[in-house]
Scaffold this motif. Structure first.
Motif, PDB file in Angstrom:
ATOM      1  N   HIS A   1    -169.124  -9.865 -43.797  1.00 41.90           N
ATOM      2  CA  HIS A   1    -168.435  -8.578 -43.783  1.00 41.90           C
ATOM      3  C   HIS A   1    -167.185  -8.673 -42.900  1.00 41.90           C
ATOM      4  O   HIS A   1    -167.217  -9.269 -41.832  1.00 41.90           O
ATOM      5  CB  HIS A   1    -169.354  -7.466 -43.273  1.00 41.90           C
ATOM      6  CG  HIS A   1    -170.626  -7.339 -44.058  1.00 41.90           C
ATOM      7  ND1 HIS A   1    -170.676  -6.758 -45.312  1.00 41.90           N
ATOM      8  CD2 HIS A   1    -171.891  -7.744 -43.770  1.00 41.90           C
ATOM      9  CE1 HIS A   1    -171.925  -6.803 -45.758  1.00 41.90           C
ATOM     10  NE2 HIS A   1    -172.678  -7.400 -44.850  1.00 41.90           N
ATOM     11  N   LEU A   2    -166.114  -8.090 -43.363  1.00 41.98           N
ATOM     12  CA  LEU A   2    -164.860  -8.059 -42.614  1.00 41.98           C
ATOM     13  C   LEU A   2    -164.647  -6.656 -42.059  1.00 41.98           C
ATOM     14  O   LEU A   2    -164.762  -5.671 -42.788  1.00 41.98           O
ATOM     15  CB  LEU A   2    -163.680  -8.437 -43.520  1.00 41.98           C
ATOM     16  CG  LEU A   2    -162.282  -8.320 -42.908  1.00 41.98           C
ATOM     17  CD1 LEU A   2    -162.117  -9.285 -41.747  1.00 41.98           C
ATOM     18  CD2 LEU A   2    -161.215  -8.559 -43.975  1.00 41.98           C
ATOM     19  N   THR A   3    -164.344  -6.581 -40.773  1.00 42.39           N
ATOM     20  CA  THR A   3    -164.060  -5.301 -40.130  1.00 42.39           C
ATOM     21  C   THR A   3    -162.551  -5.110 -40.041  1.00 42.39           C
ATOM     22  O   THR A   3    -161.841  -5.989 -39.560  1.00 42.39           O
ATOM     23  CB  THR A   3    -164.666  -5.245 -38.712  1.00 42.39           C
ATOM     24  OG1 THR A   3    -166.083  -5.450 -38.806  1.00 42.39           O
ATOM     25  CG2 THR A   3    -164.392  -3.904 -38.061  1.00 42.39           C
ATOM     26  N   ILE A   4    -162.082  -3.970 -40.500  1.00 43.47           N
ATOM     27  CA  ILE A   4    -160.655  -3.643 -40.459  1.00 43.47           C
ATOM     28  C   ILE A   4    -160.470  -2.349 -39.676  1.00 43.47           C
ATOM     29  O   ILE A   4    -161.187  -1.370 -39.895  1.00 43.47           O
ATOM     30  CB  ILE A   4    -160.073  -3.454 -41.883  1.00 43.47           C
ATOM     31  CG1 ILE A   4    -160.087  -4.771 -42.643  1.00 43.47           C
ATOM     32  CG2 ILE A   4    -158.660  -2.881 -41.807  1.00 43.47           C
ATOM     33  CD1 ILE A   4    -159.091  -5.794 -42.170  1.00 43.47           C
ATOM     34  N   VAL A   5    -159.518  -2.343 -38.746  1.00 49.74           N
ATOM     35  CA  VAL A   5    -159.142  -1.125 -38.022  1.00 49.74           C
ATOM     36  C   VAL A   5    -157.625  -1.009 -38.081  1.00 49.74           C
ATOM     37  O   VAL A   5    -156.911  -1.993 -37.883  1.00 49.74           O
ATOM     38  CB  VAL A   5    -159.614  -1.161 -36.560  1.00 49.74           C
ATOM     39  CG1 VAL A   5    -159.115   0.076 -35.805  1.00 49.74           C
ATOM     40  CG2 VAL A   5    -161.133  -1.239 -36.481  1.00 49.74           C
ATOM     41  N   GLY A   6    -157.132   0.196 -38.361  1.00 51.09           N
ATOM     42  CA  GLY A   6    -155.693   0.400 -38.503  1.00 51.09           C
ATOM     43  C   GLY A   6    -155.081   1.152 -37.337  1.00 51.09           C
ATOM     44  O   GLY A   6    -155.642   2.141 -36.844  1.00 51.09           O
ATOM     45  N   LEU A   7    -153.951   0.651 -36.858  1.00 51.48           N
ATOM     46  CA  LEU A   7    -153.089   1.366 -35.916  1.00 51.48           C
ATOM     47  C   LEU A   7    -151.775   1.609 -36.632  1.00 51.48           C
ATOM     48  O   LEU A   7    -151.236   0.696 -37.261  1.00 51.48           O
ATOM     49  CB  LEU A   7    -152.838   0.543 -34.651  1.00 51.48           C
ATOM     50  CG  LEU A   7    -154.044   0.076 -33.849  1.00 51.48           C
ATOM     51  CD1 LEU A   7    -153.585  -0.794 -32.680  1.00 51.48           C
ATOM     52  CD2 LEU A   7    -154.830   1.265 -33.326  1.00 51.48           C
ATOM     53  N   VAL A   8    -151.247   2.798 -36.529  1.00 50.91           N
ATOM     54  CA  VAL A   8    -150.033   3.107 -37.276  1.00 50.91           C
ATOM     55  C   VAL A   8    -148.810   2.869 -36.395  1.00 50.91           C
ATOM     56  O   VAL A   8    -148.565   3.610 -35.447  1.00 50.91           O
ATOM     57  CB  VAL A   8    -150.035   4.553 -37.789  1.00 50.91           C
ATOM     58  CG1 VAL A   8    -148.896   4.742 -38.784  1.00 50.91           C
ATOM     59  CG2 VAL A   8    -151.360   4.882 -38.450  1.00 50.91           C
ATOM     60  N   GLY A   9    -148.079   1.808 -36.703  1.00 39.67           N
ATOM     61  CA  GLY A   9    -146.831   1.520 -36.019  1.00 39.67           C
ATOM     62  C   GLY A   9    -145.674   1.799 -36.963  1.00 39.67           C
ATOM     63  O   GLY A   9    -145.432   1.045 -37.900  1.00 39.67           O
ATOM     64  N   SER A  10    -144.981   2.907 -36.733  1.00 37.52           N
ATOM     65  CA  SER A  10    -143.902   3.304 -37.651  1.00 37.52           C
ATOM     66  C   SER A  10    -142.995   4.280 -36.934  1.00 37.52           C
ATOM     67  O   SER A  10    -143.461   5.305 -36.418  1.00 37.52           O
ATOM     68  CB  SER A  10    -144.479   3.956 -38.908  1.00 37.52           C
ATOM     69  OG  SER A  10    -143.461   4.563 -39.669  1.00 37.52           O
ATOM     70  N   ILE A  11    -141.696   4.004 -36.915  1.00 32.84           N
ATOM     71  CA  ILE A  11    -140.781   4.930 -36.259  1.00 32.84           C
ATOM     72  C   ILE A  11    -140.607   6.202 -37.063  1.00 32.84           C
ATOM     73  O   ILE A  11    -140.189   7.231 -36.525  1.00 32.84           O
ATOM     74  CB  ILE A  11    -139.410   4.278 -35.999  1.00 32.84           C
ATOM     75  CG1 ILE A  11    -138.693   3.966 -37.307  1.00 32.84           C
ATOM     76  CG2 ILE A  11    -139.546   3.031 -35.150  1.00 32.84           C
ATOM     77  CD1 ILE A  11    -137.235   3.644 -37.132  1.00 32.84           C
ATOM     78  N   ASP A  12    -140.933   6.165 -38.360  1.00 29.61           N
ATOM     79  CA  ASP A  12    -140.746   7.344 -39.217  1.00 29.61           C
ATOM     80  C   ASP A  12    -141.774   8.432 -38.945  1.00 29.61           C
ATOM     81  O   ASP A  12    -141.585   9.578 -39.351  1.00 29.61           O
ATOM     82  CB  ASP A  12    -140.827   6.954 -40.692  1.00 29.61           C
ATOM     83  CG  ASP A  12    -139.670   6.073 -41.127  1.00 29.61           C
ATOM     84  OD1 ASP A  12    -138.628   6.117 -40.454  1.00 29.61           O
ATOM     85  OD2 ASP A  12    -139.816   5.342 -42.121  1.00 29.61           O
ATOM     86  N   ASN A  13    -142.884   8.081 -38.289  1.00 27.31           N
ATOM     87  CA  ASN A  13    -143.992   9.021 -38.068  1.00 27.31           C
ATOM     88  C   ASN A  13    -144.404   9.672 -39.382  1.00 27.31           C
ATOM     89  O   ASN A  13    -144.528  10.895 -39.496  1.00 27.31           O
ATOM     90  CB  ASN A  13    -143.605  10.095 -37.046  1.00 27.31           C
ATOM     91  CG  ASN A  13    -144.813  10.835 -36.496  1.00 27.31           C
ATOM     92  OD1 ASN A  13    -145.945  10.352 -36.576  1.00 27.31           O
ATOM     93  ND2 ASN A  13    -144.596  12.011 -35.937  1.00 27.31           N
ATOM     94  N   ASP A  14    -144.641   8.810 -40.371  1.00 23.33           N
ATOM     95  CA  ASP A  14    -144.878   9.304 -41.727  1.00 23.33           C
ATOM     96  C   ASP A  14    -146.328   9.208 -42.167  1.00 23.33           C
ATOM     97  O   ASP A  14    -146.618   9.358 -43.361  1.00 23.33           O
ATOM     98  CB  ASP A  14    -144.007   8.527 -42.720  1.00 23.33           C
ATOM     99  CG  ASP A  14    -144.226   7.020 -42.630  1.00 23.33           C
ATOM    100  OD1 ASP A  14    -144.946   6.562 -41.721  1.00 23.33           O
ATOM    101  OD2 ASP A  14    -143.657   6.291 -43.469  1.00 23.33           O
ATOM    102  N   MET A  15    -147.241   8.954 -41.246  1.00 24.93           N
ATOM    103  CA  MET A  15    -148.651   8.841 -41.634  1.00 24.93           C
ATOM    104  C   MET A  15    -149.347  10.184 -41.484  1.00 24.93           C
ATOM    105  O   MET A  15    -149.285  10.821 -40.421  1.00 24.93           O
ATOM    106  CB  MET A  15    -149.347   7.801 -40.760  1.00 24.93           C
ATOM    107  CG  MET A  15    -150.832   7.609 -41.068  1.00 24.93           C
ATOM    108  SD  MET A  15    -151.157   6.967 -42.729  1.00 24.93           S
ATOM    109  CE  MET A  15    -150.624   5.272 -42.543  1.00 24.93           C
ATOM    110  N   SER A  16    -150.011  10.626 -42.539  1.00 26.53           N
ATOM    111  CA  SER A  16    -150.796  11.851 -42.468  1.00 26.53           C
ATOM    112  C   SER A  16    -152.032  11.623 -41.608  1.00 26.53           C
ATOM    113  O   SER A  16    -152.439  10.491 -41.364  1.00 26.53           O
ATOM    114  CB  SER A  16    -151.208  12.292 -43.878  1.00 26.53           C
ATOM    115  OG  SER A  16    -150.073  12.616 -44.648  1.00 26.53           O
ATOM    116  N   SER A  17    -152.630  12.680 -41.131  1.00 23.36           N
ATOM    117  CA  SER A  17    -153.855  12.666 -40.314  1.00 23.36           C
ATOM    118  C   SER A  17    -153.607  12.269 -38.866  1.00 23.36           C
ATOM    119  O   SER A  17    -154.551  12.089 -38.112  1.00 23.36           O
ATOM    120  CB  SER A  17    -154.930  11.740 -40.906  1.00 23.36           C
ATOM    121  OG  SER A  17    -155.267  12.140 -42.205  1.00 23.36           O
ATOM    122  N   THR A  18    -152.358  12.124 -38.469  1.00 22.92           N
ATOM    123  CA  THR A  18    -152.062  11.872 -37.059  1.00 22.92           C
ATOM    124  C   THR A  18    -150.756  12.579 -36.710  1.00 22.92           C
ATOM    125  O   THR A  18    -149.845  12.663 -37.531  1.00 22.92           O
ATOM    126  CB  THR A  18    -151.958  10.367 -36.751  1.00 22.92           C
ATOM    127  OG1 THR A  18    -151.704  10.183 -35.359  1.00 22.92           O
ATOM    128  CG2 THR A  18    -150.853   9.705 -37.546  1.00 22.92           C
TER     129      THR A  18
END
Length: 976
Positions: free
Chosen positions: A361-378
């Motif tokens: 099993h592979l564990t994936i965790v995401g951190l949002v690095g983006s100057i646009d601040n374009d990710m929903s839910s944060t």
């Protein structure tokens, strides 16, 4: 400060006692030149037996045994006849003439003095200076430690327990004995022991020897990879640093994967195991030091096959990805295909079935690095506020030249599919108009609308015009709106001298601001926890933030919501597009409209509902005070209310009738100004409560907004208490916290605290650079904050301070001693290394006795010339100059909400004029919400009055993370 004990008692690994392999130790122990024999005496037979067994367990061999009246056949020479029993122990093989050796003569003499136990003070000291020591050379230092752990024997491992080169312990009689793996006593490099050689010449890999001595491990050690992908963003290095150090601190291995997904596909040297010191100094670095690149092969299955193989080869079974929605989508696809990829690798003989065991099993965790601040839910992505800071700084500069020449400037900012940067820059710089893709203007009328607003502003006397255009700006028919089109319109219709400025990649550059350092650190730290808590059934999480609270959301859902924004825009469903952005976005857009559009009768309330609202600043100046006053005044004017400024606080009101009506042009440019344009002081209403009430009645105020710190909080309480005697005070009143100390009950955020932290971080970066240049220097920096340790703790996290002293924890000798010892240990290990400068932050009220100067003197004295200590005091520089974008934005948003609070209470309290307790409240951000809490409850239940701070400390997590990730606090986790 809490710190790990220097001497660690260990519980045994196994219930039964296990001695080291005789071949393993007997053939490896070798006396450091200069000592051949040590004689020690036990006072009774029990002590004799315990001591004998202690040395036998460590690998010594008993070669001579003597008891009164009985000599062993191999006894050599005469023995002392006052001894009831005597044993001779050797550290070499059967033939004592072969090689170097040490002999220990252990004797039992009745009534001999027994050693006393250790005191707490002795336990905390470096044992090497307490008594003469017998020191032996051995390449099996880890095996020695394992044996001492099994026997629960106290020991000291140097320089650290996880990377030991020396270990010291005491036998049951108190004799100090040491073991070293340094063949050269002056080196600090751990020798790389590859294999052990037994008496018969057989060679055994050192890993097998250590594994045999340590016994079975409870489980496979977690290996976590960290990758930065997509466009670079300030704060990515902070995230990598946090992941690496948190992983090591929690018993995992951390791997940096260079050049984004390209590193996964290429493998080899592009996948590097990281040590604690590899990420030193990364907090202040811009961009991403492990690189990022586009990777076409990873978009193909064959590329992901190579990536999976490289991860298995390196033993990596978890991946933390810091990037935008495209990078996170690729990561989640990688996880979904993982089982199939492994099966294919086994089927094609690229890997064996045994090699993939434990990696199913592979564990994936995401951190949002983006100057646009374009990710929903944060609410914020790593790099967003740093980029916004660059934009605001540039527009502030443009603002000055625009004012000088009465020009118009069209400024293009990044944001192909997201208008966050454009909207926030528009609010934070006082722009006249913004173009964003989520809320496009009408294709038929946007030109007239723009010109109408600009013309109205110019008619009121404004000499400059700023229009912010997102690079993805469109009209409601999806036609692109270019900066050139906007310029042509302003020139042709209004005759304005108009210029275009495209900021470009300057928006990505530079060091991360304080917020992004905090965000990246806290999210990186939480990402490691998410890895360790993950199960095969757990959806891949995305680490985000809502208001002030770190949160986890299902990654795939967040990515899907983000992509649905673009779909909604494409379908011209702009209402849905706005709703899919973070919780603040639509509020900010409405606030921008409310404070920008003037004299529009459709926005004004009926005449009978129009109010007179007073605004007053109380306490020390703080960044954002003027922005809050401006936003409140502009909102009032757009709604038809009348805003009044009470100049110079309650003293000015009571003594000088300092009430002035605010006009739009008066406040138009206040958003970028620091300090307080209407004046502020610390005097409370009780300076003359009767006169205060008189002027409230004279001007018939219908509401009051108090902007300030703890004095503003107390002022609201006094006014609410005085309502019983003064009917003029029975109006809605609200306190908007603004203080660099961030010590107002009822909120986790106060205006000015972010500006203060940015100024402090910049100052500390310069000081730390100076300390690093001299290699061996510690700066003790005194920071403000009153009796609240928030600023010191937050800044310590953002600059990587080795210690932070706050009023909440105080300062004592034990704390200073522990920190000085850790400094000694760190500088011993850091011989010649770069970025070796250290910072200690001390809150100004942390201790009356241990001043900043005294702490520096103590460190300097205890350093014994090995390193130096200096002091630094940024003083009122911490109040900042130009307010930070975050303080400007939140000042605008919260001030508008305060005005709405006053409107609502007047509406609900018709005839009562705000007599209810709830009508006197503090606005605040608590966790993930904006709340209003009545002042009486806060004062009675949530306030530590003596220390002028809230009873609940919300930033304890910051302090814990800061300690665990600092150079000194985490030194026990450092390994090569």
């Amino acid at each position: 400060m809490a710190t790990s004990p220097y001497i660690l008692p260990y519980q045994p690994f196994q219930p039964s006692r296990q001695s080291l392999s005789s071949n393993q130790i007997t053939n490896s122990l070798s006396l450091v030149h200069g000592v051949s024999c040590l004689s020690i005496v036990a006072g009774d037979e029990d002590s004799f037996s315990k001591t004998l067994n202690f040395y036998l367990d460590l690998g010594f061999r008993e070669v001579v045994v003597y008891e009164r009246g009985l000599h062993a056949s191999d006894a050599r020479g005469d023995h002392c006849f006052d001894s009831l029993r005597e044993s001779w122990l050797h550290s070499t093989g059967d033939n004592p003439d072969e090689g170097e050796q040490v002999t220990i003569k252990l004797r039992c003499v009745l009534n001999a003095t027994s050693p006393a136990g250790f005191t707490e003070e002795q336990r905390a000291r470096d044992w090497r200076g307490m008594s003469p020591a017998l020191v032996l050379y051995t390449p099996y230092i880890d095996s020695i430690i394992q044996q001492l752990r099994r026997e629960t024997v106290l020991y000291q491992a140097l320089p650290s327990d996880s990377a030991p080169m020396e270990v010291y312990t005491h036998d049951p009689l108190g004799t100090l004995i040491g073991f070293t793996s340094k063949s050269n006593p002056f080196t600090t490099t751990v020798p790389a022991v590859k294999e052990a050689v037994s008496a018969d010449g057989a060679k055994t890999p050192i890993e097998a020897v250590n594994a045999a001595s340590a016994g079975p491990t409870p489980g496979k050690k977690k290996k976590i990879g960290i990758i930065t992908s997509g466009g670079d963003a300030p704060g990515m290095n902070g995230a990598v640093r946090a992941v690496v150090r948190a992983a090591i601190a929690k018993g995992c291995d951390a791997y940096a994967i260079y050049e984004g997904y390209e590193g996964l596909v290429q493998g080899g040297s592009m996948m590097k195991k990281m040590s604690w010191t590899d990420v030193r100094g990364w907090l202040s670095e811009g961009g991403t030091l492990i690189g990022t690149a586009r990777c076409a092969p990873f978009r193909e299955r064959w590329g992901r096959l190579k990536a999976a193989k490289n991860m298995i080869v390196n033993g990596i079974d978890a991946l933390i990805v810091c990037g935008g929605d495209g990078s996170l989508t690729g990561a989640d696809l990688f996880r979904a295909e993982w089982s199939g990829l492994l099966a294919e690798l086994v089927a094609t003989n690229e890997l064996t079935a045994d090699s993939i065991r434990g990696y199913e099993h592979l564990t994936i965790v995401g951190l949002v690095g983006s100057i646009d601040n374009d990710m929903s839910s944060t609410d914020a992505t790593i790099g967003g506020f740093s980029s916004l800071s660059r934009i605001c700084q540039s527009v502030d500069f443009i603002d000055a030249t625009a004012l000088s020449h009465s020009r118009a400037f069209v400024v293009e900012v990044m944001g192909r599919h997201c208008g966050w940067l454009a909207l926030m820059a528009g609010i934070a710089t006082g722009a006249d108009y913004v173009f964003i893709p989520e809320q496009p203007p009408s294709a038929d009328t946007w030109g007239d609308e723009l010109c109408s607003i600009v013309h109205e502003h110019r008619k009121k006397g404004k000499r400059k015009t700023i229009v912010i255009v997102a690079e993805g700006a469109i009209d409601d028919q999806l036609n692109h709106i270019s900066p050139e089109a906007v310029k042509d319109l302003l020139v042709e219709k209004l005759g304005l001298d108009t210029r275009i400025t495209t900021l470009g990649h300057v928006q990505r550059g530079g060091s991360a601001v304080a917020f992004d350092r905090m965000l990246s650190t806290m999210q990186g730290y939480d990402a490691v926890d998410a890895v360790l808590e993950s199960t095969p059934e757990t959806p891949s999480p995305m680490i985000g933030i809502t208001e002030n609270k770190i949160s986890r959301k299902p990654l795939i859902e967040a990515v899907a919501m983000t992509k649905s924004v673009a779909t909604a825009i494409k379908n011209k469903d702009f209402k849905t597009a706005m709703a899919l952005r973070d919780t603040e976005f639509e509020e900010y857009y409405k606030a921008f409209q409310a404070i920008t559009i003037v004299d529009d009768e459709s926005l004004k309330v009926p005449v009978e509902k129009r109010l007179k609202i007073a605004i007053i600043n109380i306490g020390a100046p703080a960044g954002g005070m003027n922005a809050a006053t401006r936003a409140a005044a502009c909102y009032c004017l757009s709604r038809g209310h009348t805003p009044y400024a009470i100049h110079n606080g309650f003293t000015g009101l009571a003594r000088h009738d300092s009430v002035r009506e605010l006009k739009w042009l008066d406040v138009e440019n206040w958003v970028i100004r620091g300090g307080s344009e209407i004046g502020t002081n610390r005097n409370l209403p009780d300076v003359d409560i009767g006169m205060v009430a008189y002027y409230f009645q004279k001007y018939a105020f219908d509401g009051l907004m108090i902007v300030g710190g703890f004095e503003a909080f107390l002022s609201l309480y006094q006014l609410e208490e005085a309502r019983a005697n003064y009917p003029a005070l029975r109006i809605p009143m609200v306190c908007l916290p603004a203080t660099i100390s961030n010590n107002v009950p009822g909120t986790e955020y106060s205006l000015g605290s972010d500006t203060c932290l940015n100024a402090l971080v910049d100052y500390c970066d310069v000081v730390k650079q100076s300390a690093s240049a001299t290699r061996r220097r510690v700066f003790v920096v005194e920071v403000q904050g009153g009796k609240s340790g928030y600023v010191a703790t937050y800044a310590g996290l953002c600059v990587g301070a080795i210690a932070v002293y706050t009023p909440e924890s105080g300062i004592d000798l034990r704390m200073l001693d522990a920190d000085v010892r850790k400094l000694r240990e760190t500088y011993t290990r850091d011989v010649g290394q770069t970025r070796a400068g250290k910072l200690i932050l001390r809150n100004e009220k942390a201790s009356k006795i241990f001043t900043t100067e005294l702490i520096a003197d103590i460190i300097r004295e205890e350093a014994k010339g090995r390193f130096d200590a200096r002091t630094a005091n940024p003083g009122h520089v911490q109040q900042g100059g130009i307010p930070s974008p975050m303080d400007r934005l939140r000042a605008t948003r919260l001030a508008v909400k305060c005005m709405q609070f006053i409107e609502q209470n007047q509406e609900e309290g018709t005839g009562l004029r705000g007599e209810s307790v709830e009508s006197a409240s503090v606005i605040g951000i608590l966790g993930a919400k904006i709340v209003f809490t009545n002042i009486k409850y806060l004062y009675d239940h949530e306030t530590e009055k003596t220390n002028r701070r809230p009873r609940k400390t919300f930033w304890t997590t910051l302090q814990t993370v800061s300690e665990q990730l600092s150079d000194v606090r985490g030194s026990e986790f450092i390994s090569d």
